[in-house]
Design an enzyme around this catalytic site. Structure first.
Site, PDB file in Angstrom:
ATOM      1  N   ARG A 104      -7.286   0.499   6.208  1.00  0.00           N
ATOM      2  CA  ARG A 104      -6.333   1.462   6.757  1.00  0.00           C
ATOM      3  C   ARG A 104      -6.940   2.132   7.975  1.00  0.00           C
ATOM      4  O   ARG A 104      -8.047   2.663   7.899  1.00  0.00           O
ATOM      5  CB  ARG A 104      -6.018   2.549   5.726  1.00  0.00           C
ATOM      6  CG  ARG A 104      -5.212   2.082   4.570  1.00  0.00           C
ATOM      7  CD  ARG A 104      -4.461   3.200   3.891  1.00  0.00           C
ATOM      8  NE  ARG A 104      -5.260   4.389   3.605  1.00  0.00           N
ATOM      9  CZ  ARG A 104      -4.778   5.457   3.015  1.00  0.00           C
ATOM     10  NH1 ARG A 104      -3.504   5.506   2.651  1.00  0.00           N
ATOM     11  NH2 ARG A 104      -5.539   6.490   2.765  1.00  0.00           N
ATOM     12  N   THR A 108      -3.719   6.505  11.804  1.00  0.00           N
ATOM     13  CA  THR A 108      -2.301   6.140  11.593  1.00  0.00           C
ATOM     14  C   THR A 108      -1.998   5.823  10.127  1.00  0.00           C
ATOM     15  O   THR A 108      -0.840   5.815   9.713  1.00  0.00           O
ATOM     16  CB  THR A 108      -1.932   4.885  12.411  1.00  0.00           C
ATOM     17  OG1 THR A 108      -2.721   3.791  11.917  1.00  0.00           O
ATOM     18  CG2 THR A 108      -2.211   5.087  13.892  1.00  0.00           C
ATOM     19  N   ASP A 200     -11.793   7.724  -2.773  1.00  0.00           N
ATOM     20  CA  ASP A 200     -11.768   6.451  -2.044  1.00  0.00           C
ATOM     21  C   ASP A 200     -12.330   5.352  -2.949  1.00  0.00           C
ATOM     22  O   ASP A 200     -13.532   5.320  -3.236  1.00  0.00           O
ATOM     23  CB  ASP A 200     -12.600   6.575  -0.763  1.00  0.00           C
ATOM     24  CG  ASP A 200     -12.428   5.350   0.120  1.00  0.00           C
ATOM     25  OD1 ASP A 200     -12.698   4.228  -0.370  1.00  0.00           O
ATOM     26  OD2 ASP A 200     -12.024   5.496   1.277  1.00  0.00           O
ATOM     27  N   ASP A 203     -15.240   3.121  -1.527  1.00  0.00           N
ATOM     28  CA  ASP A 203     -16.513   3.847  -1.449  1.00  0.00           C
ATOM     29  C   ASP A 203     -17.119   4.050  -2.830  1.00  0.00           C
ATOM     30  O   ASP A 203     -18.338   3.954  -3.010  1.00  0.00           O
ATOM     31  CB  ASP A 203     -16.307   5.210  -0.769  1.00  0.00           C
ATOM     32  CG  ASP A 203     -16.138   5.071   0.730  1.00  0.00           C
ATOM     33  OD1 ASP A 203     -16.538   4.029   1.289  1.00  0.00           O
ATOM     34  OD2 ASP A 203     -15.590   6.002   1.352  1.00  0.00           O
TER      35      ASP A 203
HETATM   36  C1  PRP Z   1      -7.617   1.492   0.351  1.00  0.00           C
HETATM   37  C2  PRP Z   1      -7.144   0.835  -0.933  1.00  0.00           C
HETATM   38  C3  PRP Z   1      -5.909   0.105  -0.482  1.00  0.00           C
HETATM   39  C4  PRP Z   1      -5.355   1.037   0.558  1.00  0.00           C
HETATM   40  C5  PRP Z   1      -4.229   1.805  -0.067  1.00  0.00           C
HETATM   41  O1  PRP Z   1      -8.293   0.589   1.141  1.00  0.00           O
HETATM   42  O2  PRP Z   1      -8.097   0.012  -1.509  1.00  0.00           O
HETATM   43  O3  PRP Z   1      -6.169  -1.173   0.056  1.00  0.00           O
HETATM   44  O4  PRP Z   1      -6.396   1.919   0.946  1.00  0.00           O
HETATM   45  O5  PRP Z   1      -3.599   2.577   0.870  1.00  0.00           O
HETATM   46  P1  PRP Z   1      -2.117   2.293   1.374  1.00  0.00           P
HETATM   47  O6  PRP Z   1      -1.278   2.041   0.176  1.00  0.00           O
HETATM   48  O7  PRP Z   1      -1.763   3.567   2.080  1.00  0.00           O
HETATM   49  O8  PRP Z   1      -2.155   1.129   2.322  1.00  0.00           O
HETATM   50  P2  PRP Z   1      -9.065   1.004   2.477  1.00  0.00           P
HETATM   51  O9  PRP Z   1      -8.171   0.824   3.651  1.00  0.00           O
HETATM   52  O10 PRP Z   1      -9.691   2.346   2.315  1.00  0.00           O
HETATM   53  O11 PRP Z   1     -10.148  -0.133   2.620  1.00  0.00           O
HETATM   54  P3  PRP Z   1     -11.397  -0.492   1.665  1.00  0.00           P
HETATM   55  O12 PRP Z   1     -10.834  -1.109   0.417  1.00  0.00           O
HETATM   56  O13 PRP Z   1     -12.137  -1.483   2.495  1.00  0.00           O
HETATM   57  O14 PRP Z   1     -12.187   0.746   1.394  1.00  0.00           O
HETATM   58  N1  URA Z   2      -7.164   4.532  -0.644  1.00  0.00           N
HETATM   59  C1  URA Z   2      -8.043   5.008  -1.556  1.00  0.00           C
HETATM   60  O1  URA Z   2      -9.115   4.419  -1.764  1.00  0.00           O
HETATM   61  N2  URA Z   2      -7.712   6.133  -2.219  1.00  0.00           N
HETATM   62  C2  URA Z   2      -6.563   6.772  -2.003  1.00  0.00           C
HETATM   63  O2  URA Z   2      -6.321   7.809  -2.666  1.00  0.00           O
HETATM   64  C3  URA Z   2      -5.662   6.261  -1.051  1.00  0.00           C
HETATM   65  C4  URA Z   2      -5.992   5.133  -0.388  1.00  0.00           C
END
Ligand code: PRP
Ligand code: URA
Length: 209
Positions: A104, A108, A200, A203
């Site tokens: 993400r 945005t 997160d 993380d």
């Molecule tokens: C997080 C999560 C989803 C997304 C959810 O990933 O694992 O993929 O956000 O958010 P959304 O429904 O608003 O799209 P992130 O983009 O943080 O990436 P990561 O898994 O690499 O940490």
């Molecule tokens: N992605 C995450 O990892 N946690 C949230 O709460 C939303 C998006």
């Protein structure tokens, strides 16, 4: 309209509570996510068809059941979706695994694609998309759209924690995709994080913060 399956089994809920706790470290978080994924997998695969097969036990011949033709693929959305693969793979060891890389944009909140590698015959498989968090729904919707462009017609979404906003978006954009979740939380905050959520997920799985 796609169906929303809320998996409220006591063991799933208990493990999720420990995961939500900010004092839970990465090792326990990962282990719990594994365990929950296997338990959720029971529900996601509950209705897959069986067929008869003739076998012989040490006692006699019998007609037994085995999972029929339709094959399975697990497709995690990187990174956090990776944390749900092992549990599902324990349940269905022959499943193939594809990967879709999305992150993400921090401002945005829109998903950005960076990787896609799928089994060659993905279009013939029942696809389980995994991601612990369904927040705005942008990542899940984009991943599902990518799979549909590859010809997939039989897709299910498995996420640990969701919110009504994300559920609504997936149901609007992909009414053919059923959603399996362990919790429907309250709302998104100004940073599009799930409240109360678990923070997160990526993380916490990989210890990057
Ligand atoms: C997080 C999560 C989803 C997304 C959810 O990933 O694992 O993929 O956000 O958010 P959304 O429904 O608003 O799209 P992130 O983009 O943080 O990436 P990561 O898994 O690499 O940490
Ligand atoms: N992605 C995450 O990892 N946690 C949230 O709460 C939303 C998006």
């Amino acid at each position: 309209m796609s169906l929303l399956h809320v998996i409220n089994h006591p063991m799933v809920q208990h493990k999720l509570t420990i995961m939500r706790d900010k004092e839970t470290g990465s090792k326990d978080f990962r282990e719990l996510l594994n365990e929950i994924s296997l338990l959720m997998g029971y529900e996601v695969t509950r209705d897959i068809p069986l067929e008869d097969v003739e076998i012989e036990t040490p006692i006699c011949k019998m007609t037994a059941k085995e999972v029929s033709g339709r094959k399975l693929a697990i497709v995690p959305i990187l990174r956090a979706g990776l944390g749900m693969v092992e549990g599902l793979h324990t349940l269905v060891p022959v499943a193939k695994v594809g990967h879709i890389g999305l992150y993400r944009n921090e401002e945005t909140h829109e998903p950005v694609e960076y990787y896609c590698k799928l089994p060659e015959d993905i279009q013939d498989r029942l696809v389980i998309v995994t991601d612990p968090m369904l927040a705005t729904g942008g990542s899940a919707c984009d991943a599902i759209a990518m799979l549909k462009r590859k010809g997939c017609r039989n897709i299910r979404l498995m996420c640990l924690v969701s919110v009504p906003e994300g559920i609504k978006r997936v149901q609007n954009e992909h009414p053919d995709v059923d959603i399996y979740t362990a919790a429907v939380d309250d709302h998104l905050n100004e940073n599009a994080y799930i409240v109360p959520g678990l923070g997160d997920a990526g993380d916490r799985i990989f210890g990057t913060k």
